[in-house]
Design an enzyme around this catalytic site. Sequence first.
Site, PDB file in Angstrom:
ATOM      1  N   ARG A  70       0.803  -1.223   0.000  1.00  0.00           N
ATOM      2  CA  ARG A  70       0.000   0.000   0.000  1.00  0.00           C
ATOM      3  C   ARG A  70       0.833   1.269   0.000  1.00  0.00           C
ATOM      4  NH1 ARG A  70      -2.823  -3.879   2.751  1.00  0.00           N
ATOM      5  NH2 ARG A  70      -4.852  -4.354   1.838  1.00  0.00           N
ATOM      6  N   GLU A 107       3.881  -9.543  13.898  1.00  0.00           N
ATOM      7  CA  GLU A 107       3.060 -10.057  14.987  1.00  0.00           C
ATOM      8  C   GLU A 107       2.882 -11.575  14.927  1.00  0.00           C
ATOM      9  OE1 GLU A 107       0.717  -8.035  11.763  1.00  0.00           O
ATOM     10  OE2 GLU A 107       2.278  -7.377  13.110  1.00  0.00           O
TER      11      GLU A 107
END
Length: 183
Positions: A70, A107
């Site tokens: 993005r 994560e």
Amino acid sequence: MADVQKLREKLGIHPDFPKKGINFLDIFPIFRDPILTELLISHLVTHIVTVTLANSPEKKIDAVVGLDARGFLLGPLIALRLGAGFVPVRKTGKLPGETVQVMYSKEYGTDEFAMQADFIAPGSNVIIVDDLIATGGSAQAAGELVKKLGGNTLEYIFIIGLNFLKDRWKLDAPVYCMIESDE
């Protein structure tokens, strides 16, 4: 700020995506509307010109680094407005030519980013852009790549910052999040 509120209202929210318990904030509805896209880019460029450059001794940005994927939507548009070059950061193995790499923690595991070795000259001033900062791992990796090539990161810029994840403050330059979210 009315422009930020208008953009915030257009974010898509997808509960339990990509996994249960996560509310995914989707920026793509903004890009479906050219007026909102202009509003977004103008807001970010205004911030860069009035805040980032105001705090920089050289008063210029040589390159805008965009994170896969993005950041590739934002980076070239911002770079064009600033008269700067665009530098993509991608997963290792996706860029041609000589590259520099860095491993980073996410994560849910580790990954590796790469940047073309001749895209940032030593002493260059850069900003790093992406859509969202969560744990800060990918942004930190991009900053390490810039540093490996002798560049100076002036600021990390995001559309969305997740307030409940405070790791972003470990980055080596100021962080600007246009929209702060507790989602």
